[in-house]
Write a protein that holds these residues in place. Structure first.
Motif, PDB file in Angstrom:
ATOM      1  N   LYS A  46      33.504 -35.133 102.299  1.00 52.52           N
ATOM      2  CA  LYS A  46      33.473 -33.668 102.291  1.00 52.52           C
ATOM      3  C   LYS A  46      32.096 -33.104 102.661  1.00 52.52           C
ATOM      4  N   ASP A  47      31.090 -33.982 102.741  1.00 56.67           N
ATOM      5  CA  ASP A  47      29.760 -33.525 103.143  1.00 56.67           C
ATOM      6  C   ASP A  47      29.665 -33.341 104.657  1.00 56.67           C
ATOM      7  N   SER A  48      30.687 -33.741 105.364  1.00 56.88           N
ATOM      8  CA  SER A  48      30.712 -33.502 106.814  1.00 56.88           C
ATOM      9  C   SER A  48      30.723 -32.000 107.053  1.00 56.88           C
ATOM     10  N   ALA A  49      29.660 -31.512 107.667  1.00 59.01           N
ATOM     11  CA  ALA A  49      29.486 -30.071 107.864  1.00 59.01           C
ATOM     12  C   ALA A  49      28.235 -29.875 108.707  1.00 59.01           C
ATOM     13  N   SER A  50      27.965 -28.624 109.019  1.00 55.47           N
ATOM     14  CA  SER A  50      26.683 -28.292 109.633  1.00 55.47           C
ATOM     15  C   SER A  50      25.727 -27.843 108.547  1.00 55.47           C
ATOM     16  N   TYR A  51      24.474 -28.238 108.696  1.00 54.69           N
ATOM     17  CA  TYR A  51      23.454 -27.868 107.715  1.00 54.69           C
ATOM     18  C   TYR A  51      22.405 -27.021 108.427  1.00 54.69           C
ATOM     19  N   LEU A  52      22.241 -25.821 107.916  1.00 57.42           N
ATOM     20  CA  LEU A  52      21.384 -24.833 108.556  1.00 57.42           C
ATOM     21  C   LEU A  52      20.095 -24.655 107.770  1.00 57.42           C
ATOM     22  N   CYS A  53      18.987 -24.728 108.486  1.00 61.47           N
ATOM     23  CA  CYS A  53      17.673 -24.470 107.921  1.00 61.47           C
ATOM     24  C   CYS A  53      17.285 -23.050 108.312  1.00 61.47           C
ATOM     25  N   ALA A  54      16.782 -22.284 107.382  1.00 61.67           N
ATOM     26  CA  ALA A  54      16.386 -20.903 107.671  1.00 61.67           C
ATOM     27  C   ALA A  54      15.102 -20.581 106.921  1.00 61.67           C
ATOM     28  N   VAL A  55      14.205 -19.891 107.600  1.00 62.55           N
ATOM     29  CA  VAL A  55      12.922 -19.510 107.006  1.00 62.55           C
ATOM     30  C   VAL A  55      12.846 -17.999 106.869  1.00 62.55           C
ATOM     31  N   SER A  56      12.410 -17.539 105.732  1.00 58.34           N
ATOM     32  CA  SER A  56      12.183 -16.118 105.503  1.00 58.34           C
ATOM     33  C   SER A  56      10.769 -15.792 105.967  1.00 58.34           C
ATOM     34  N   ASP A  57      10.660 -14.892 106.955  1.00 55.70           N
ATOM     35  CA  ASP A  57       9.337 -14.636 107.532  1.00 55.70           C
ATOM     36  C   ASP A  57       8.602 -13.533 106.764  1.00 55.70           C
ATOM     37  N   SER A  58       7.527 -13.026 107.338  1.00 51.51           N
ATOM     38  CA  SER A  58       6.694 -12.047 106.642  1.00 51.51           C
ATOM     39  C   SER A  58       7.443 -10.750 106.344  1.00 51.51           C
ATOM     40  N   ASN A  59       8.493 -10.467 107.126  1.00 49.14           N
ATOM     41  CA  ASN A  59       9.312  -9.280 106.893  1.00 49.14           C
ATOM     42  C   ASN A  59      10.562  -9.599 106.083  1.00 49.14           C
ATOM     43  N   TYR A  60      10.590 -10.784 105.502  1.00 50.60           N
ATOM     44  CA  TYR A  60      11.732 -11.248 104.718  1.00 50.60           C
ATOM     45  C   TYR A  60      12.997 -11.360 105.560  1.00 50.60           C
ATOM     46  N   GLN A  61      12.822 -11.481 106.869  1.00 56.87           N
ATOM     47  CA  GLN A  61      13.979 -11.699 107.726  1.00 56.87           C
ATOM     48  C   GLN A  61      14.180 -13.200 107.875  1.00 56.87           C
ATOM     49  N   LEU A  62      15.434 -13.622 107.823  1.00 61.30           N
ATOM     50  CA  LEU A  62      15.733 -15.047 107.961  1.00 61.30           C
ATOM     51  C   LEU A  62      15.727 -15.449 109.428  1.00 61.30           C
ATOM     52  N   ILE A  63      14.946 -16.453 109.730  1.00 61.20           N
ATOM     53  CA  ILE A  63      14.940 -17.051 111.057  1.00 61.20           C
ATOM     54  C   ILE A  63      15.747 -18.355 110.943  1.00 61.20           C
ATOM     55  N   TRP A  64      16.793 -18.450 111.752  1.00 56.69           N
ATOM     56  CA  TRP A  64      17.742 -19.561 111.605  1.00 56.69           C
ATOM     57  C   TRP A  64      17.498 -20.685 112.609  1.00 56.69           C
ATOM     58  N   GLY A  65      17.636 -21.899 112.141  1.00 54.05           N
ATOM     59  CA  GLY A  65      17.723 -23.025 113.038  1.00 54.05           C
ATOM     60  C   GLY A  65      19.128 -23.093 113.616  1.00 54.05           C
ATOM     61  N   ALA A  66      19.299 -23.932 114.615  1.00 52.98           N
ATOM     62  CA  ALA A  66      20.599 -24.027 115.284  1.00 52.98           C
ATOM     63  C   ALA A  66      21.604 -24.826 114.465  1.00 52.98           C
ATOM     64  N   GLY A  67      21.123 -25.511 113.431  1.00 57.93           N
ATOM     65  CA  GLY A  67      22.023 -26.281 112.576  1.00 57.93           C
ATOM     66  C   GLY A  67      22.113 -27.729 112.991  1.00 57.93           C
ATOM     67  N   THR A  68      22.346 -28.579 112.031  1.00 54.74           N
ATOM     68  CA  THR A  68      22.547 -30.010 112.257  1.00 54.74           C
ATOM     69  C   THR A  68      23.968 -30.359 111.847  1.00 54.74           C
ATOM     70  N   LYS A  69      24.734 -30.844 112.791  1.00 52.06           N
ATOM     71  CA  LYS A  69      26.095 -31.271 112.472  1.00 52.06           C
ATOM     72  C   LYS A  69      26.042 -32.681 111.910  1.00 52.06           C
ATOM     73  N   LEU A  70      26.488 -32.826 110.687  1.00 52.29           N
ATOM     74  CA  LEU A  70      26.485 -34.130 110.030  1.00 52.29           C
ATOM     75  C   LEU A  70      27.892 -34.703 110.029  1.00 52.29           C
ATOM     76  N   ILE A  71      28.014 -35.891 110.595  1.00 53.29           N
ATOM     77  CA  ILE A  71      29.303 -36.576 110.661  1.00 53.29           C
ATOM     78  C   ILE A  71      29.254 -37.749 109.703  1.00 53.29           C
ATOM     79  N   ILE A  72      30.188 -37.808 108.779  1.00 49.16           N
ATOM     80  CA  ILE A  72      30.259 -38.905 107.811  1.00 49.16           C
ATOM     81  C   ILE A  72      31.397 -39.833 108.209  1.00 49.16           C
ATOM     82  N   LYS A  73      31.072 -41.101 108.320  1.00 54.53           N
ATOM     83  CA  LYS A  73      32.081 -42.087 108.686  1.00 54.53           C
ATOM     84  C   LYS A  73      32.409 -42.958 107.478  1.00 54.53           C
TER      85      LYS A  73
END
Lengths: 109, 115
Positions: free
Chosen positions: A81-108
């Motif tokens: 069930k951990d198979s998903a995309s994992y998104l990293c986001a940083v809150s900048d000086s204006n408290y706006q979230l800057i998003w990464g494109a995400g990492t798709k994790l595939i569990i076999k």
């Protein structure tokens, strides 16, 4: 400019451990978030780091080094069930979230 | 935790019609609401940020006359896609932030399909 980098895709085996890295360059820093997003669903909050160090929450841990502009999400005892995309986001000086494109994790199995 | 709802969860409409999506914070007052769009296999793209009682701030490349945002109260923001076209088909997600801005709480998303 502002930039968040994370791997596009990773594959791991059920029961194993995986580390998803995130590096960032932003104008200011007010914390780093990790979100999990299953296909077709909205993101759900996993963790928040604003100080250097490791935050542990069950099977998931998140690490931050502000001086290196680096974070990682560590997932232990992987489950299918951990198979998903994992998104990293940083809150900048204006408290706006800057998003990464995400990492798709595939569990076999 | 804080709960954000969106309505409808999915909508199919004809090209040229307008569609309104509601975003509500159910158990907290959201001073700021964010609207995102996500195309298949892509990351979230911030469309606009709205503060209660003021005009929304749109990201570069987002047409403010096409995507009308209203944030009339601390618990409700609406996004209206006007004269929708097939290329507007996407997953629209709202999130709400509290006064300390340290976290955004996401709604479940609205899947829009324009025929």
């Amino acid at each position: 400019g502002q930039n968040i980098d994370q791997p596009t895709e990773m594959t791991a085996t059920e029961g194993a451990i995986v580390q998803i890295n995130c590096t960032y360059q932003t104008s200011g820093f007010n914390g780093l978030f990790w979100y999990q997003q299953h296909a077709g669903e909205a993101p759900t909050f996993l963790s928040y780091n604003v100080l250097d160090g490791l935050e542990e929450k069950g099977r998931f841990s998140s690490f931050l080094s502000r001086s290196k502009g680096y974070s990682y999400l560590l997932l232990k005892e992987l489950q299918m069930k951990d198979s998903a995309s994992y998104l990293c986001a940083v809150s900048d000086s204006n408290y706006q979230l800057i998003w990464g494109a995400g990492t798709k994790l595939i569990i076999k199995p | 935790g804080a709960v954000v709802s969106q309505h409808p969860s999915w909508v199919i409409c004809k090209s040229g019609t307008s569609v309104k999506i509601e975003c509500r914070s159910l158990d907290f007052q959201a001073t700021t609401m964010f609207w995102y769009r996500q195309f298949p296999k892509q990351s979230l793209m911030l469309m606009a940020t709205s503060n209660e009682g003021s005009k929304a701030t749109y990201e570069q490349g987002v047409e403010k006359d096409k995507f009308l945002i209203n944030h009339a109260s601390l618990t409700l923001s609406t996004l209206t896609v006007t004269s929708a076209h097939p290329e507007d088909s996407s997953f629209y997600i709202c999130s709400a932030g509290t006064s300390d801005y340290n976290e955004q709480f996401f709604g479940p998303g609205t899947r829009l399909t324009v025929l």
